[in-house]
Design an enzyme around this catalytic site. Structure first.
Site, PDB file in Angstrom:
ATOM      1  N   THR A  51       0.823  -1.209   0.000  1.00 17.71           N
ATOM      2  CA  THR A  51       0.000   0.000   0.000  1.00 17.71           C
ATOM      3  C   THR A  51       0.855   1.255   0.000  1.00 17.71           C
ATOM      4  OG1 THR A  51      -1.655  -1.256   1.239  1.00 17.71           O
ATOM      5  CG2 THR A  51      -1.947   1.129   1.150  1.00 17.71           C
ATOM      6  N   TYR A 100       4.824 -12.024   5.489  1.00 18.81           N
ATOM      7  CA  TYR A 100       3.743 -11.544   4.619  1.00 18.81           C
ATOM      8  C   TYR A 100       3.622 -12.483   3.431  1.00 18.81           C
ATOM      9  CZ  TYR A 100       1.202  -8.186   1.590  1.00 18.81           C
ATOM     10  OH  TYR A 100       0.309  -7.564   0.762  1.00 18.81           O
ATOM     11  N   LYS A 120       1.034 -11.975   8.206  1.00 24.88           N
ATOM     12  CA  LYS A 120      -0.008 -11.308   7.430  1.00 24.88           C
ATOM     13  C   LYS A 120      -0.336 -12.246   6.277  1.00 24.88           C
ATOM     14  CE  LYS A 120      -0.992  -7.325   4.462  1.00 24.88           C
ATOM     15  NZ  LYS A 120      -0.444  -6.100   3.816  1.00 24.88           N
ATOM     16  N   VAL A 172      -4.265  -6.346   8.921  1.00 24.66           N
ATOM     17  CA  VAL A 172      -3.390  -5.318   8.359  1.00 24.66           C
ATOM     18  C   VAL A 172      -4.225  -4.659   7.278  1.00 24.66           C
ATOM     19  CG1 VAL A 172      -1.218  -4.772   7.228  1.00 24.66           C
ATOM     20  CG2 VAL A 172      -1.326  -6.657   8.876  1.00 24.66           C
TER      21      VAL A 172
END
Length: 295
Positions: A48, A136, A164, A206
């Site tokens: 992001t 992640y 995540k 998240v």
């Protein structure tokens, strides 16, 4: 509250009109996310945050600045992962030096390591940093899916404390949570999967949407952990249209447009991504106003 917290915002990276890092707005946004949207932690330079288009210098500036200005009130997690173990180690060391509270490591992308390679990659980094680590897993972007067995092996390493998970594999999520018995935090890797991940025993999310609906997301998580799943579901259904509207184009294009419109100026996305069209922005804003009417 465990580890990094329950509501973690994957922060967008504000740029100025020239496309350069807008440091004052970075701090302003980070403070809003923590003080107004109830974020327990911020991930900097993640997907992001447009990490592929940030230089190492920009990443370190961001890590140091936000840690200094906001780190007393929230956990600052630096996205230091890449497709190179050497580069990941170098950036992790520098992030540790500027005082971040933890790092997030994405699975190496493009070069498609095996499960054994993934284990060695993450173990190597974990052994050379004292920082707590969030793994992640986002196979749609990286081209590699970290298996349940690999995750469980990595979870045995002391400073690998969280995952995540953005694969959408709820069977994997359930098994990891069950096998780690509360000693390893599993987060939904996207807002749309928050409720099923919570129902499986997950810690939180998240989030991308938390730039604008952080208070609502925190209320949902708090309600669920207080054994009020009905309230949590009702609240989630109210914001669900906005969450799905953020999927209209590649993240972070929609959320950056929404923040520009409804919160503060954060600039455009960097190429090869491009901003929403006027029609797309209008549609997104309508959904936002309708589903989050009190703003």
């Amino acid at each position: 509250m465990r580890g990094f917290g329950e509501l973690i915002t994957a922060m967008i990276t504000p740029f100025n009109k020239q496309g350069e890092l807008a440091t004052e707005n970075c701090v302003k946004l980070a403070k809003k996310l923590v003080n107004e949207q109830n974020s327990d932690a911020l991930v900097l330079s993640g997907t992001t945050g447009e990490s592929p288009t940030l230089s190492t210098e920009e990443k370190l500036t961001l890590f140091q600045l936000i840690t200094e200005k906001v780190g007393g009130n929230a956990n600052i997690i630096a996205g230091t992962g890449s497709y190179s173990t050497k580069e990941t180690l170098e950036l992790t060391k520098k992030a540790e030096e500027v005082g971040v509270h933890g790092i997030m490591l994405v699975t190496p992308y493009y070069n498609k390591p095996t499960q054994g390679d993934l284990y060695k990659h993450f173990k190597t980094i974990a052994q050379k940093t004292s920082l707590p680590i969030m793994l992640y897993n986002v196979p749609k972007r990286t081209g590699v899916d970290m298996s349940q067995d690999t995750i469980l092996k990595l979870a045995e390493i002391d400073n690998i404390i969280a995952l995540k998970e953005a694969s959408g594999d709820f069977n994997k999520i359930a098994n990891v949570i069950r096998e780690t018995r509360g000693e390893f935090d599993v987060y939904s890797g996207d807002d749309i999967s928050l409720m099923p991940v919570l129902s499986l025993g997950g810690t939180g999310v998240v989030s991308v949407a938390s730039h604008l609906i952080g208070k609502e997301l925190k209320e949902i998580i708090d309600a669920y952990h207080a054994n009020n799943s009905r309230k949590a579901l009702e609240l989630f259904q109210e914001i669900y249209p906005f969450i799905t509207a953020l999927l209209v184009k590649t993240n972070p294009i929609p959320i950056k447009a929404a923040v520009n419109t409804h919160l503060m100026q954060v600039g455009s996305v960097r190429p090869p991504l491009y901003d929403l069209s006027e029609k797309e922005l209008e549609q997104l804003s309508e959904v936002y106003k309708w589903s989050v009417g009190k703003y």
